[in-house]
Design a protein around this motif. Structure first.
Motif, PDB file in Angstrom:
ATOM      1  N   GLU A 104      -0.854 -21.099  80.515  1.00 20.03           N
ATOM      2  CA  GLU A 104       0.222 -19.732  80.057  1.00 20.03           C
ATOM      3  C   GLU A 104       1.355 -20.148  80.984  1.00 20.03           C
ATOM      4  OE1 GLU A 104      -3.280 -16.804  78.234  1.00 20.03           O
ATOM      5  OE2 GLU A 104      -2.473 -16.550  80.691  1.00 20.03           O
ATOM      6  N   GLU A 105       2.591 -19.337  80.880  1.00 20.26           N
ATOM      7  CA  GLU A 105       3.574 -19.187  81.565  1.00 20.26           C
ATOM      8  C   GLU A 105       3.236 -17.946  81.632  1.00 20.26           C
ATOM      9  OE1 GLU A 105       8.124 -18.064  80.452  1.00 20.26           O
ATOM     10  OE2 GLU A 105       7.162 -19.266  79.353  1.00 20.26           O
ATOM     11  N   GLN A 106       3.887 -17.226  83.308  1.00 17.14           N
ATOM     12  CA  GLN A 106       3.335 -16.061  83.887  1.00 17.14           C
ATOM     13  C   GLN A 106       4.556 -16.248  84.599  1.00 17.14           C
ATOM     14  OE1 GLN A 106      -0.515 -16.017  85.353  1.00 17.14           O
ATOM     15  NE2 GLN A 106      -1.821 -16.497  83.634  1.00 17.14           N
ATOM     16  N   ASP A 111       2.179  -6.264  90.756  1.00 16.63           N
ATOM     17  CA  ASP A 111       0.651  -6.415  90.044  1.00 16.63           C
ATOM     18  C   ASP A 111       0.276  -6.405  89.066  1.00 16.63           C
ATOM     19  OD1 ASP A 111       0.183  -6.877  92.994  1.00 16.63           O
ATOM     20  OD2 ASP A 111      -0.421  -5.110  93.216  1.00 16.63           O
ATOM     21  N   VAL A 112       1.368  -6.534  88.649  1.00 11.67           N
ATOM     22  CA  VAL A 112       1.294  -6.070  86.797  1.00 11.67           C
ATOM     23  C   VAL A 112       1.944  -7.963  86.220  1.00 11.67           C
ATOM     24  CG1 VAL A 112       1.617  -5.892  83.838  1.00 11.67           C
ATOM     25  CG2 VAL A 112       1.366  -4.360  85.760  1.00 11.67           C
ATOM     26  N   VAL A 113       0.734  -8.571  85.629  1.00  8.39           N
ATOM     27  CA  VAL A 113       1.076 -10.100  85.304  1.00  8.39           C
ATOM     28  C   VAL A 113       1.391 -10.300  84.051  1.00  8.39           C
ATOM     29  CG1 VAL A 113      -0.060 -12.871  84.534  1.00  8.39           C
ATOM     30  CG2 VAL A 113      -0.923 -11.451  86.834  1.00  8.39           C
ATOM     31  N   TYR A 114       2.576 -11.101  83.414  1.00  5.95           N
ATOM     32  CA  TYR A 114       3.195 -10.293  82.111  1.00  5.95           C
ATOM     33  C   TYR A 114       3.070 -12.048  81.879  1.00  5.95           C
ATOM     34  CZ  TYR A 114       5.290  -6.118  83.614  1.00  5.95           C
ATOM     35  OH  TYR A 114       5.136  -5.168  84.339  1.00  5.95           O
ATOM     36  N   ALA A 115       1.714 -12.713  80.855  1.00  3.20           N
ATOM     37  CA  ALA A 115       2.066 -13.855  80.808  1.00  3.20           C
ATOM     38  C   ALA A 115       1.653 -14.227  78.946  1.00  3.20           C
ATOM     39  CB  ALA A 115      -0.193 -14.099  81.015  1.00  3.20           C
ATOM     40  N   ARG A 116       2.282 -15.609  78.628  1.00  2.00           N
ATOM     41  CA  ARG A 116       2.894 -15.822  77.576  1.00  2.00           C
ATOM     42  C   ARG A 116       1.574 -17.527  77.467  1.00  2.00           C
ATOM     43  NH1 ARG A 116       8.071 -17.808  75.468  1.00  2.00           N
ATOM     44  NH2 ARG A 116       8.335 -17.830  73.052  1.00  2.00           N
ATOM     45  N   GLU A 121       2.838 -15.999  72.593  1.00  2.00           N
ATOM     46  CA  GLU A 121       2.448 -14.142  72.057  1.00  2.00           C
ATOM     47  C   GLU A 121       2.067 -13.505  73.694  1.00  2.00           C
ATOM     48  OE1 GLU A 121      -0.967 -11.630  70.085  1.00  2.00           O
ATOM     49  OE2 GLU A 121      -1.476 -13.780  70.217  1.00  2.00           O
ATOM     50  N   TRP A 122       2.856 -13.222  73.903  1.00  2.00           N
ATOM     51  CA  TRP A 122       2.719 -12.656  75.237  1.00  2.00           C
ATOM     52  C   TRP A 122       1.220 -11.593  75.690  1.00  2.00           C
ATOM     53  CZ3 TRP A 122       5.808 -13.387  79.302  1.00  2.00           C
ATOM     54  CH2 TRP A 122       6.576 -14.160  78.854  1.00  2.00           C
ATOM     55  N   TYR A 123       0.916 -11.134  76.375  1.00  2.00           N
ATOM     56  CA  TYR A 123      -0.019 -10.253  77.054  1.00  2.00           C
ATOM     57  C   TYR A 123      -0.143  -9.964  78.393  1.00  2.00           C
ATOM     58  CZ  TYR A 123      -2.806 -13.258  79.108  1.00  2.00           C
ATOM     59  OH  TYR A 123      -3.484 -14.647  80.136  1.00  2.00           O
ATOM     60  N   THR A 124      -1.098  -8.843  79.038  1.00  2.00           N
ATOM     61  CA  THR A 124      -0.489  -7.909  80.649  1.00  2.00           C
ATOM     62  C   THR A 124      -2.010  -7.824  80.865  1.00  2.00           C
ATOM     63  OG1 THR A 124      -0.792  -6.172  79.544  1.00  2.00           O
ATOM     64  CG2 THR A 124       1.631  -7.228  79.656  1.00  2.00           C
ATOM     65  N   THR A 244      -9.474 -22.311  92.993  1.00  2.00           N
ATOM     66  CA  THR A 244      -8.963 -23.031  92.142  1.00  2.00           C
ATOM     67  C   THR A 244      -7.513 -21.938  91.581  1.00  2.00           C
ATOM     68  OG1 THR A 244      -9.996 -20.366  91.079  1.00  2.00           O
ATOM     69  CG2 THR A 244     -10.886 -22.373  90.923  1.00  2.00           C
ATOM     70  N   GLN A 245      -6.757 -22.397  91.021  1.00  2.00           N
ATOM     71  CA  GLN A 245      -5.058 -21.779  90.482  1.00  2.00           C
ATOM     72  C   GLN A 245      -5.344 -20.542  90.882  1.00  2.00           C
ATOM     73  OE1 GLN A 245      -3.473 -23.715  87.413  1.00  2.00           O
ATOM     74  NE2 GLN A 245      -1.590 -23.592  88.707  1.00  2.00           N
ATOM     75  N   ARG A 246      -5.925 -20.165  89.072  1.00  2.00           N
ATOM     76  CA  ARG A 246      -5.591 -18.542  89.310  1.00  2.00           C
ATOM     77  C   ARG A 246      -5.755 -17.798  90.842  1.00  2.00           C
ATOM     78  NH1 ARG A 246      -4.765 -15.421  84.807  1.00  2.00           N
ATOM     79  NH2 ARG A 246      -5.658 -17.260  83.662  1.00  2.00           N
ATOM     80  N   TYR A 247      -7.348 -17.980  91.272  1.00  2.00           N
ATOM     81  CA  TYR A 247      -7.662 -17.068  92.237  1.00  2.00           C
ATOM     82  C   TYR A 247      -7.034 -17.620  94.064  1.00  2.00           C
ATOM     83  CZ  TYR A 247     -10.009 -15.011  88.439  1.00  2.00           C
ATOM     84  OH  TYR A 247      -9.999 -14.093  86.844  1.00  2.00           O
TER      85      TYR A 247
END
Length: 324
Positions: A104-106, A111-116, A121-124, A244-247
């Motif tokens: 995912e491209e983020q 403090d809002v993550v815009y993730a593709r 498809e994008w989501y936040t 982990t990478q995300r956290y």
């Protein structure tokens, strides 16, 4: 007051993007005019004000671009870049962080993550301060956006980690001591005495406890889902989530992701702990009625009809055990 503002413009989920404009209608118009959306299908969310100095930088870059790609407009005195899509240099100047996680491209801003997604498809979703909610008042609140200087969220994060681990320990203790689950036929075949039961259950993992509970009782569907979610999040927490990478706890972004995870986990702990308390409550009631001699002191218990009702709504002894 800043003239220009940054907006997140949502349309079909695939063309969502950052736009610079003076107001939300103007931001929506950029997307409508370029991609042909109906104005009613586009939503613009204001993200932040843009410092005036960046308007000068944008116009200068646009004039340099025009000299090569559109020379007929390069010398116009009224030439301006905006309203238009936010370029990467602008996002960087505004403090946007970039990364790729799980394909995912983020982008992270305030403090809002815009993730593709890999599908485009994008989501936040919110992390850090934006993810903290009123139900977790024990977590220190903070504003890390307009109040400078930027603060270190270590206090909030370590407080949340400590609270989460404490909740894990208390919940697992309550379930492990709830000998109401020893009354099923399957459990009686495994353990001859209550002491045997306690020794056996003390050695079980939390997943093992939940599996043993399901051997004896049918668990209400939503409760079962909540228990499974709690187990999954608990396992992530105690088995290296911070690496982990995300956290990743060594990065600012990872810390904010982890704080959001812990906020959700602590919220989930509230109903799970109530269920665990109902299990131990019913167990002690059984002990006082059937195991303690008539003239002996009863086990002290602050029993409540609410906890008894909660247990009966969550657990039902399996039919084969009732028949036997």
């Amino acid at each position: 007051m800043a003239k220009w503002k940054l907006y997140w413009v949502e349309s079909d989920g695939y063309e969502d993007c950052f736009v610079v404009a003076k107001n939300s209608r103007s931001a929506k118009s950029v997307e409508v005019n370029l991609n042909g959306f109906d104005i009613s299908d586009v939503r613009a969310v204001r993200v932040m004000d843009i410092p005036d100095i960046l308007e000068e930088k944008a116009d200068k870059k646009f004039r340099e671009w025009s000299k090569t790609h559109a020379p007929q407009q390069a010398n116009r005195p009224d030439l301006h870049q905006w309203p238009w899509y936010a370029e990467e240099w602008l996002l960087e100047d505004l403090g946007v962080q970039f990364r790729i996680v799980d394909d995912e491209e983020q982008k992270l801003l305030r403090d809002v993550v815009y993730a593709r997604k890999a599908t485009g498809e994008w989501y936040t979703y919110c992390i850090g301060a934006r993810a903290l909610v009123e139900r977790n008042e024990r977590l220190p609140q903070y504003d890390n956006y307009d109040n400078e200087p930027k603060i270190n969220i270590a206090e909030q994060l370590y407080t949340a980690i400590g609270l989460a681990l404490t909740q894990c320990h208390e919940i697992e203790f309550l379930f492990s001591k709830s000998f109401v689950f020893a009354i099923s036929e399957k459990q009686q075949k495994k353990y001859e005495t209550f002491n045997d039961f306690f020794k056996g259950w003390d050695k079980k993992t939390l997943g093992g406890l939940f599996s043993a509970m399901q051997e004896a009782f049918d668990i209400e569907t939503e409760v079962k889902m909540a228990l499974d979610l709690f187990l999954n999040m608990r396992n992530k927490l105690v088995h290296g989530i911070t690496t982990t990478q995300r956290y990743n706890i060594d990065t600012d972004w990872g810390q904010r992701e982890l704080l959001a995870f812990l906020d959700l986990f602590l919220s989930l702990c509230v109903p799970i702990k109530a269920i665990a308390e109902s299990c131990i409550d019913v167990s002690i009631e059984i002990a006082n009625i059937y195991l303690v001699k008539e003239n002996a002191d009863k086990i002290p218990l602050k029993s409540s009809d609410k906890l008894l009702s909660l247990f009966t709504n969550c657990f039902e002894l399996k039919k084969q055990d009732l028949a036997e």
